[in-house]
Motif scaffolding. Structure first.
Motif, PDB file in Angstrom:
ATOM      1  N   MET A  66      -7.129   9.629 -10.842  1.00 61.58           N
ATOM      2  CA  MET A  66      -5.793   9.106 -11.144  1.00 61.58           C
ATOM      3  C   MET A  66      -5.566   7.771 -10.414  1.00 61.58           C
ATOM      4  O   MET A  66      -5.125   6.790 -11.002  1.00 61.58           O
ATOM      5  N   ILE A  67      -5.893   7.794  -9.090  1.00 57.75           N
ATOM      6  CA  ILE A  67      -5.710   6.567  -8.289  1.00 57.75           C
ATOM      7  C   ILE A  67      -6.641   5.478  -8.817  1.00 57.75           C
ATOM      8  O   ILE A  67      -6.236   4.325  -8.977  1.00 57.75           O
ATOM      9  N   GLY A  68      -7.902   5.923  -9.124  1.00 56.89           N
ATOM     10  CA  GLY A  68      -8.866   4.955  -9.650  1.00 56.89           C
ATOM     11  C   GLY A  68      -8.400   4.353 -10.954  1.00 56.89           C
ATOM     12  O   GLY A  68      -8.531   3.154 -11.185  1.00 56.89           O
ATOM     13  N   GLU A  69      -7.786   5.211 -11.809  1.00 55.37           N
ATOM     14  CA  GLU A  69      -7.285   4.742 -13.098  1.00 55.37           C
ATOM     15  C   GLU A  69      -6.166   3.716 -12.908  1.00 55.37           C
ATOM     16  O   GLU A  69      -6.132   2.665 -13.565  1.00 55.37           O
ATOM     17  N   SER A  70      -5.253   4.002 -11.956  1.00 51.62           N
ATOM     18  CA  SER A  70      -4.138   3.080 -11.690  1.00 51.62           C
ATOM     19  C   SER A  70      -4.638   1.775 -11.107  1.00 51.62           C
ATOM     20  O   SER A  70      -4.166   0.702 -11.489  1.00 51.62           O
ATOM     21  N   ALA A  71      -5.587   1.892 -10.167  1.00 59.35           N
ATOM     22  CA  ALA A  71      -6.151   0.670  -9.570  1.00 59.35           C
ATOM     23  C   ALA A  71      -6.852  -0.151 -10.645  1.00 59.35           C
ATOM     24  O   ALA A  71      -6.767  -1.386 -10.659  1.00 59.35           O
ATOM     25  N   GLY A  72      -7.520   0.566 -11.564  1.00 57.51           N
ATOM     26  CA  GLY A  72      -8.192  -0.119 -12.669  1.00 57.51           C
ATOM     27  C   GLY A  72      -7.197  -0.856 -13.543  1.00 57.51           C
ATOM     28  O   GLY A  72      -7.458  -1.984 -13.980  1.00 57.51           O
ATOM     29  N   MET A  73      -6.028  -0.240 -13.762  1.00 57.52           N
ATOM     30  CA  MET A  73      -5.001  -0.874 -14.593  1.00 57.52           C
ATOM     31  C   MET A  73      -4.506  -2.167 -13.930  1.00 57.52           C
ATOM     32  O   MET A  73      -4.331  -3.194 -14.583  1.00 57.52           O
ATOM     33  N   LEU A  74      -4.299  -2.101 -12.595  1.00 61.23           N
ATOM     34  CA  LEU A  74      -3.840  -3.299 -11.870  1.00 61.23           C
ATOM     35  C   LEU A  74      -4.903  -4.391 -11.885  1.00 61.23           C
ATOM     36  O   LEU A  74      -4.586  -5.570 -12.061  1.00 61.23           O
ATOM     37  N   ALA A  75      -6.173  -3.980 -11.707  1.00 63.46           N
ATOM     38  CA  ALA A  75      -7.259  -4.973 -11.730  1.00 63.46           C
ATOM     39  C   ALA A  75      -7.358  -5.615 -13.111  1.00 63.46           C
ATOM     40  O   ALA A  75      -7.542  -6.835 -13.220  1.00 63.46           O
ATOM     41  N   ALA A  76      -7.187  -4.789 -14.167  1.00 58.49           N
ATOM     42  CA  ALA A  76      -7.223  -5.339 -15.532  1.00 58.49           C
ATOM     43  C   ALA A  76      -6.026  -6.262 -15.754  1.00 58.49           C
ATOM     44  O   ALA A  76      -6.157  -7.335 -16.359  1.00 58.49           O
ATOM     45  N   GLY A  77      -4.858  -5.852 -15.232  1.00 55.35           N
ATOM     46  CA  GLY A  77      -3.657  -6.703 -15.345  1.00 55.35           C
ATOM     47  C   GLY A  77      -3.873  -8.040 -14.656  1.00 55.35           C
ATOM     48  O   GLY A  77      -3.514  -9.097 -15.188  1.00 55.35           O
ATOM     49  N   ALA A  78      -4.486  -7.994 -13.457  1.00 54.45           N
ATOM     50  CA  ALA A  78      -4.772  -9.234 -12.718  1.00 54.45           C
ATOM     51  C   ALA A  78      -5.740 -10.113 -13.508  1.00 54.45           C
ATOM     52  O   ALA A  78      -5.606 -11.349 -13.525  1.00 54.45           O
ATOM     53  N   ALA A  79      -6.705  -9.462 -14.194  1.00 53.25           N
ATOM     54  CA  ALA A  79      -7.672 -10.231 -14.990  1.00 53.25           C
ATOM     55  C   ALA A  79      -6.976 -10.895 -16.182  1.00 53.25           C
ATOM     56  O   ALA A  79      -7.274 -12.048 -16.517  1.00 53.25           O
ATOM     57  N   VAL A  80      -6.019 -10.175 -16.783  1.00 54.70           N
ATOM     58  CA  VAL A  80      -5.263 -10.765 -17.906  1.00 54.70           C
ATOM     59  C   VAL A  80      -4.478 -11.993 -17.426  1.00 54.70           C
ATOM     60  O   VAL A  80      -4.471 -13.046 -18.060  1.00 54.70           O
ATOM     61  N   VAL A  81      -3.835 -11.851 -16.250  1.00 52.59           N
ATOM     62  CA  VAL A  81      -3.056 -12.976 -15.705  1.00 52.59           C
ATOM     63  C   VAL A  81      -3.986 -14.151 -15.384  1.00 52.59           C
ATOM     64  O   VAL A  81      -3.673 -15.307 -15.701  1.00 52.59           O
ATOM     65  N   ALA A  82      -5.137 -13.859 -14.773  1.00 45.06           N
ATOM     66  CA  ALA A  82      -6.082 -14.925 -14.407  1.00 45.06           C
ATOM     67  C   ALA A  82      -6.610 -15.637 -15.656  1.00 45.06           C
ATOM     68  O   ALA A  82      -6.771 -16.861 -15.655  1.00 45.06           O
ATOM     69  N   ALA A  83      -6.842 -14.856 -16.731  1.00 43.02           N
ATOM     70  CA  ALA A  83      -7.315 -15.478 -17.978  1.00 43.02           C
ATOM     71  C   ALA A  83      -6.210 -16.316 -18.607  1.00 43.02           C
ATOM     72  O   ALA A  83      -6.450 -17.441 -19.066  1.00 43.02           O
ATOM     73  N   ALA A  84      -4.986 -15.777 -18.604  1.00 44.08           N
ATOM     74  CA  ALA A  84      -3.866 -16.524 -19.188  1.00 44.08           C
ATOM     75  C   ALA A  84      -3.585 -17.792 -18.386  1.00 44.08           C
ATOM     76  O   ALA A  84      -3.196 -18.814 -18.948  1.00 44.08           O
ATOM     77  N   GLU A  85      -3.819 -17.723 -17.070  1.00 38.89           N
ATOM     78  CA  GLU A  85      -3.549 -18.888 -16.207  1.00 38.89           C
ATOM     79  C   GLU A  85      -4.402 -20.087 -16.599  1.00 38.89           C
ATOM     80  O   GLU A  85      -3.971 -21.239 -16.450  1.00 38.89           O
TER      81      GLU A  85
END
Lengths: 262, 209
Positions: free
Chosen positions: B1-20
């Protein structure tokens, strides 16, 4: 210029700022954009290609959406350079440098004032209006998000993509008649029209928002109207966003200390 | 569960970095604008309205910061993205803390990522000019790919570091501040922000500029 070449220049123009630096600005990016054309014109002579590439990797800076016009113009002038006799080339190369520099300044002035100064704020207000309308219609949150974001991207990019695509062809056709041809477009009228439309939409959004709040809680409505006026004054005074945010925090804290309830 | 949530945040950060990357280096189709990125990232993370609200605040506070000439404004895409990543997902920080923290991270990105990488590209321009003068080819396409990748990784790393540090810190800070006058002030700043921002936007649309 073939359609395939124009397409390649158009696609590369999206990366004109990818090697942006303080000293060279878009210079390397401009060189990257010119790459296919220079290789085609000087393909038989790699040293000539490198010399031409070095010319276009020099300092260059303009508004990115207007860059297609400068690229097209540079392509036409490079064509003249490569077709000219060896003794005429230095003078043509000097002319190319000078025209590129003049075009960069003129295009930046027009593009900054239209795209950054008028079109982008207008699209922001438009997205806000779309969001408010979809919320008022009772649309689900995902519809609000997609409509506001999609509306912004679609409306903003329509003139941008047209200009980027047509700019390469126009610049190629205009060559050194660049300034005269550019002056025929009603840029100032377009800037004023976008700002006027944006102001009207912003006033409409503000009035609808204030009316909605005031019907429920008149005090909050008055506070929102005061915040609107204060935002205008803060920007007129030149206050940065972070300082404004901190100032509003302090005002809110002071109000809470004296017992004001929001 | 924690890994899944951390994965979601890491993916979110990757989306922001790509959009940047869209904000200055590539495309500039405005998908990096907070008013676009905020709602879409919020939608992806399960709260479109929160995304729209954070995106709207950051957009209105940054719409007239124009990246022209040598000016590098605080990064609006990072501000909106970081604010949302802090406010949503596991260990969510209160919105009144997440928004100013996002604005701060946008400013920090300009200092720690944008400026150093632009100085690096200045050195690259010198070496390219020298190489071309010596008669050596300059692989501009490969250089662009490298610089885009570098900018993406640097932005992503900054966001991840900020999430690791600011999520627990923000949660504790908000737990302490929320019952006090300072917490009320933060709520006021967040809720009044769209109105202040609208005033700023109206100012930038005036005809006699």
């Amino acid at each position: 210029m073939t359609a395939r070449m124009r397409w390649r220049l158009f696609v590369r123009s999206f990366f004109i700022q990818a090697l942006w630096s303080f000293e060279n600005m878009q210079g390397l990016g401009f060189g990257f954009c010119m790459g296919p054309w220079l290789r085609e014109r000087c393909g038989a002579s790699p040293p000539e290609t490198r010399r031409a590439l070095a010319r276009h990797c020099e300092y260059f800076n303009t508004q990115p959406y207007m860059a297609g016009l400068a690229i097209g113009m540079a392509c036409a002038l490079e064509e003249r350079v490569s077709a000219s006799a060896a003794e005429d080339r230095p003078a043509l190369e000097r002319k190319l440098r000078s025209l590129k520099s003049c075009a960069a300044g003129a295009l930046a002035a027009i593009g900054d004032s239209f795209f950054w100064g008028a079109w982008r704020p207008f699209c922001t207000v438009l997205a806000l209006a779309i969001g408010m309308t979809t919320v008022t219609c009772g649309a689900p949150p995902w519809t609000v998000a997609v409509a506001a974001a999609g509306g912004y991207v679609l409306v903003f990019n329509t003139p941008v993509l047209i200009l980027r695509w047509r700019g390469v062809g126009l610049g190629y056709r205009w060559q050194d008649r660049f300034a005269a041809e550019l002056g025929r477009f009603p840029w100032q009228k377009s800037v004023k029209a976008a700002r006027l439309a944006g102001t009207g939409l912003a006033a409409g959004c503000a009035l609808v928002g204030l009316f909605t709040i005031m019907t429920g809680a008149p005090g909050r409505g008055a506070a929102a109207a005061a915040a609107l006026a204060a935002g205008w004054a803060a920007r007129a005074y030149g206050l940065t966003s972070r300082r404004l945010y901190a100032a509003v925090w302090l005002i809110g804290t002071a109000a809470a200390v004296v017992g004001f309830r929001w | 569960m924690i890994g899944e949530s951390a994965g979601m945040l890491a993916a979110g950060a990757a989306v922001v970095a790509a959009a940047e990357l869209d904000s200055t280096l590539a495309l500039q189709l405005m998908v990096s604008r907070p008013i676009v990125l905020g709602p879409l990232l919020g939608l992806g993370m399960g709260n479109a309205l929160m995304g729209a609200f954070v995106g709207l605040i950051v957009e209105l506070y940054s719409h007239d910061k124009i990246p022209i000439g040598g000016l590098i404004p605080a990064n609006a895409a990072v501000s909106a993205g970081a604010g949302l990543l802090l406010a949503l997902g596991p260990g969510a920080v209160g919105l009144p803390v997440a928004v100013p923290a996002g604005l701060f991270l946008g400013w920090l990105h300009e200092r720690l990522v944008d400026s150093p990488l632009r100085r690096r590209r200045g050195r690259l321009a010198h070496s390219t000019a020298e190489a071309l003068a010596r008669g050596v080819d300059a692989p501009l396409g490969r250089m662009i790919a490298q610089e885009l990748a570098l900018q993406f990784v640097a932005t992503w790393a900054l966001l991840i570091a900020a999430l690791v540090v600011l999520k627990p810190l923000g949660m504790r800070t908000w737990a302490v501040l929320s019952p006090t006058a300072l917490g009320t002030g933060l709520w006021f700043a967040a809720l009044a922000a769209p109105w202040f921002g609208m005033g700023m936007l109206a100012h930038s649309l005036r005809l006699n500029r």
